[in-house]
Design a protein around this motif. Sequence first.
Motif, PDB file in Angstrom:
ATOM      1  N   GLY A   1     -10.973 -25.411  -5.793  1.00  0.00           N
ATOM      2  CA  GLY A   1     -12.269 -25.306  -5.082  1.00  0.00           C
ATOM      3  C   GLY A   1     -12.086 -25.732  -3.820  1.00  0.00           C
ATOM      4  O   GLY A   1     -11.247 -25.460  -2.970  1.00  0.00           O
ATOM      5  N   VAL A   2     -13.297 -26.362  -3.184  1.00  0.00           N
ATOM      6  CA  VAL A   2     -13.195 -26.574  -1.648  1.00  0.00           C
ATOM      7  C   VAL A   2     -13.450 -28.170  -1.513  1.00  0.00           C
ATOM      8  O   VAL A   2     -14.305 -28.642  -2.434  1.00  0.00           O
ATOM      9  N   LEU A   3     -12.722 -28.688  -0.633  1.00  0.00           N
ATOM     10  CA  LEU A   3     -12.846 -30.248  -0.368  1.00  0.00           C
ATOM     11  C   LEU A   3     -14.371 -30.577   0.306  1.00  0.00           C
ATOM     12  O   LEU A   3     -14.464 -29.936   1.504  1.00  0.00           O
ATOM     13  N   LEU A   4     -15.267 -30.954  -0.612  1.00  0.00           N
ATOM     14  CA  LEU A   4     -16.611 -31.074   0.029  1.00  0.00           C
ATOM     15  C   LEU A   4     -16.909 -32.443   0.435  1.00  0.00           C
ATOM     16  O   LEU A   4     -17.778 -32.632   1.335  1.00  0.00           O
ATOM     17  N   HIS A   5     -16.173 -33.555   0.117  1.00  0.00           N
ATOM     18  CA  HIS A   5     -16.552 -34.766   0.534  1.00  0.00           C
ATOM     19  C   HIS A   5     -15.193 -35.750   0.419  1.00  0.00           C
ATOM     20  O   HIS A   5     -14.331 -35.540  -0.523  1.00  0.00           O
ATOM     21  N   ILE A   6     -15.115 -36.533   1.673  1.00  0.00           N
ATOM     22  CA  ILE A   6     -14.118 -37.406   1.546  1.00  0.00           C
ATOM     23  C   ILE A   6     -14.615 -38.855   1.478  1.00  0.00           C
ATOM     24  O   ILE A   6     -15.294 -39.264   2.334  1.00  0.00           O
TER      25      ILE A   6
ATOM     26  N   LYS B   1      -8.661 -41.926   6.275  1.00  0.00           N
ATOM     27  CA  LYS B   1      -7.307 -42.246   6.486  1.00  0.00           C
ATOM     28  C   LYS B   1      -7.244 -43.789   7.180  1.00  0.00           C
ATOM     29  O   LYS B   1      -7.857 -43.987   7.968  1.00  0.00           O
ATOM     30  N   GLY B   2      -6.369 -44.379   6.486  1.00  0.00           N
ATOM     31  CA  GLY B   2      -6.079 -45.651   6.902  1.00  0.00           C
ATOM     32  C   GLY B   2      -7.128 -46.759   6.243  1.00  0.00           C
ATOM     33  O   GLY B   2      -6.921 -48.181   6.469  1.00  0.00           O
ATOM     34  N   LYS B   3      -7.896 -46.328   5.277  1.00  0.00           N
ATOM     35  CA  LYS B   3      -9.095 -47.461   4.951  1.00  0.00           C
ATOM     36  C   LYS B   3      -8.478 -47.659   3.392  1.00  0.00           C
ATOM     37  O   LYS B   3      -7.888 -46.971   2.738  1.00  0.00           O
ATOM     38  N   THR B   4      -9.015 -48.737   2.796  1.00  0.00           N
ATOM     39  CA  THR B   4      -8.695 -49.120   1.720  1.00  0.00           C
ATOM     40  C   THR B   4      -9.873 -49.005   0.675  1.00  0.00           C
ATOM     41  O   THR B   4     -10.847 -49.350   1.136  1.00  0.00           O
ATOM     42  N   ALA B   5      -9.529 -48.603  -0.656  1.00  0.00           N
ATOM     43  CA  ALA B   5     -10.696 -48.572  -1.635  1.00  0.00           C
ATOM     44  C   ALA B   5      -9.921 -49.207  -2.978  1.00  0.00           C
ATOM     45  O   ALA B   5      -8.883 -48.936  -3.457  1.00  0.00           O
ATOM     46  N   PRO B   6     -10.757 -49.781  -4.063  1.00  0.00           N
ATOM     47  CA  PRO B   6     -10.366 -50.155  -5.080  1.00  0.00           C
ATOM     48  C   PRO B   6      -9.890 -48.979  -6.054  1.00  0.00           C
ATOM     49  O   PRO B   6     -10.494 -48.001  -5.877  1.00  0.00           O
ATOM     50  N   VAL B   7      -9.111 -49.297  -7.083  1.00  0.00           N
ATOM     51  CA  VAL B   7      -9.036 -48.212  -8.118  1.00  0.00           C
ATOM     52  C   VAL B   7     -10.120 -47.618  -8.925  1.00  0.00           C
ATOM     53  O   VAL B   7     -11.006 -48.586  -8.899  1.00  0.00           O
ATOM     54  N   ASN B   8     -10.322 -46.568  -9.145  1.00  0.00           N
ATOM     55  CA  ASN B   8     -11.411 -45.881  -9.662  1.00  0.00           C
ATOM     56  C   ASN B   8     -12.622 -45.647  -8.807  1.00  0.00           C
ATOM     57  O   ASN B   8     -13.871 -45.443  -9.409  1.00  0.00           O
ATOM     58  N   SER B   9     -12.567 -46.058  -7.445  1.00  0.00           N
ATOM     59  CA  SER B   9     -13.652 -45.719  -6.534  1.00  0.00           C
ATOM     60  C   SER B   9     -13.622 -44.389  -5.882  1.00  0.00           C
ATOM     61  O   SER B   9     -12.634 -43.697  -6.249  1.00  0.00           O
ATOM     62  N   LEU B  10     -14.711 -43.990  -5.469  1.00  0.00           N
ATOM     63  CA  LEU B  10     -14.650 -42.467  -5.061  1.00  0.00           C
ATOM     64  C   LEU B  10     -13.795 -41.957  -3.940  1.00  0.00           C
ATOM     65  O   LEU B  10     -13.863 -42.702  -3.033  1.00  0.00           O
ATOM     66  N   LEU B  11     -13.138 -41.125  -4.415  1.00  0.00           N
ATOM     67  CA  LEU B  11     -12.026 -40.649  -3.473  1.00  0.00           C
ATOM     68  C   LEU B  11     -12.382 -39.403  -2.580  1.00  0.00           C
ATOM     69  O   LEU B  11     -12.156 -39.253  -1.494  1.00  0.00           O
ATOM     70  N   ALA B  12     -12.567 -38.453  -3.301  1.00  0.00           N
ATOM     71  CA  ALA B  12     -13.120 -37.217  -2.799  1.00  0.00           C
ATOM     72  C   ALA B  12     -13.805 -36.438  -4.062  1.00  0.00           C
ATOM     73  O   ALA B  12     -13.980 -36.808  -5.080  1.00  0.00           O
ATOM     74  N   ILE B  13     -14.382 -35.330  -3.371  1.00  0.00           N
ATOM     75  CA  ILE B  13     -15.173 -34.539  -4.340  1.00  0.00           C
ATOM     76  C   ILE B  13     -14.836 -33.058  -4.087  1.00  0.00           C
ATOM     77  O   ILE B  13     -14.835 -32.526  -2.735  1.00  0.00           O
ATOM     78  N   ILE B  14     -14.338 -32.198  -4.942  1.00  0.00           N
ATOM     79  CA  ILE B  14     -14.065 -31.017  -4.931  1.00  0.00           C
ATOM     80  C   ILE B  14     -15.016 -30.026  -5.423  1.00  0.00           C
ATOM     81  O   ILE B  14     -15.288 -30.209  -6.615  1.00  0.00           O
ATOM     82  N   GLY B  15     -15.664 -29.042  -5.280  1.00  0.00           N
ATOM     83  CA  GLY B  15     -16.322 -27.734  -5.922  1.00  0.00           C
ATOM     84  C   GLY B  15     -16.558 -26.684  -5.244  1.00  0.00           C
ATOM     85  O   GLY B  15     -15.675 -26.207  -4.315  1.00  0.00           O
ATOM     86  N   ASN B  16     -17.624 -26.025  -5.206  1.00  0.00           N
ATOM     87  CA  ASN B  16     -17.811 -24.882  -4.717  1.00  0.00           C
ATOM     88  C   ASN B  16     -18.534 -24.911  -3.312  1.00  0.00           C
ATOM     89  O   ASN B  16     -19.123 -26.045  -3.148  1.00  0.00           O
ATOM     90  N   ALA B  17     -18.160 -24.257  -2.278  1.00  0.00           N
ATOM     91  CA  ALA B  17     -18.605 -24.366  -1.014  1.00  0.00           C
ATOM     92  C   ALA B  17     -19.986 -24.748  -0.677  1.00  0.00           C
ATOM     93  O   ALA B  17     -20.243 -25.292   0.223  1.00  0.00           O
ATOM     94  N   ASP B  18     -20.848 -24.027  -1.389  1.00  0.00           N
ATOM     95  CA  ASP B  18     -22.320 -24.204  -1.361  1.00  0.00           C
ATOM     96  C   ASP B  18     -23.134 -25.322  -1.998  1.00  0.00           C
ATOM     97  O   ASP B  18     -24.109 -25.490  -2.102  1.00  0.00           O
TER      98      ASP B  18
END
Length: 425
Positions: free
Chosen positions: A54-59, A63-80
């Motif tokens: 798909g397309v990387l829709l959201h980060i 970079k350089g930031k910390t997040a707990p396990v199972n938190s939102l890392l990215a979203i991939i889907g259709n461009a629109d």
Amino acid sequence: MAEIIYMPKLSDTMTEGVVAEWHKKVGDPVKSGELLAEIETDKATMEFESFYDGVLLHIGVEKGKTAPVNSLLAIIGNADEDVKALIAGAGSGSEAPAEEKKEEAKPAAEEKKAEEVKAPASAPAAAAPKAATPVVSNVSNGRILVSPLAKKLAEEKGVDLSFITGTGEGGRITKRDVDHYVPYDAPARPAAASGAAMSESFVDEPISQMRKTIARRLAESKFTAPHFYLTISLDMDNAIAARKAMNSQEGVKVSFNDMVIKAVAMSLRKHPAINSSWLGDVIRRNSHVHIGVAVAVDEGLLVPVVRFADGKGLTQIGEEVKVLAQKAKEKKLQPAEWEGNTFTISNLGMFGIEQFTAIVNPPDSCILAVGGISQEPVVKNGQVVPGNIMKVTLSCDHRVVDGATGASFLQTFKQYMENPVMMLV
């Protein structure tokens, strides 16, 4: 349909991760199995591949930031696709990274709207050394360009913004600039009456994921496992002679540490109670021998594992340890290379340490602290002669190992080290 990618759990001790690098940016096409990001865990920086096309829709984590396990890392889907509902439904864990993203990546038009603060009046030339002259790249019309978040953070840290070089658009100071600022060029305090320049300063370093894990695991070990310690001295004359003879052969290079690993592995075969783990309801007696070898790295300590060490020769152990140590220092170890230890060795002899005690490395029940070889007067055949002595200390978890059991193991280990030929038969 858009798919949420969560912060993965890449090691058994990982509770949060740092995004070391993104290999894709929002809007880029992504294929399943393609490298998406590099995640820094408590033990290594590991490559993370996409599970979806798909397309990387959201980060969700910059970079350089910390997040707990199972938190939102990215979203991939259709461009629109509209992913606002997915982001909102992912929970508060993604809100902070999203806010940071907005803070760090404002369009150029909004950069001009960044909050400005008045630059301090210039001080007399004698009031501060030349190295402490405020930077000017972030000053526009006598005012310092700084984002609201960076300004707030600077106020909390007590940092003078005039001494920070901004890396944002037009020299604007961002949160990242404040985080990375080291006050080495801050103005010194006025000289004392005696004329001597005196000042107090300190630097607060953020705690790495590795150091957090070391602190947590060793604190748990020290305060939950009742430790006791057994120290023994080894006559290393025969070991020195044997090593010299082995290394005289072309292409062979055996270290004393290799000999210690081999002697420990063979001793564990004869003393399975030492090669055990406390699991709460049961004590696990391991029939395999996996030796963890503590390796010092910039951020702390890693323990790569030599598997089935009792069945390997000295040169094979040496080559494997060398490769693992290099990978540890480069943070390229994979989980299979640091998990599963049944006993650990910590050797500080190369640093001139004669003797020390170590904290048991879970899930092991024992760890061997190895000191350096020192020349001392010893009695042999009724005569005082110079001897080469090495002291080792066995730290034991008393829930699993009793004193006599640990002492018996050390006696066997001593026999192997003082008579290295026994390890070759």
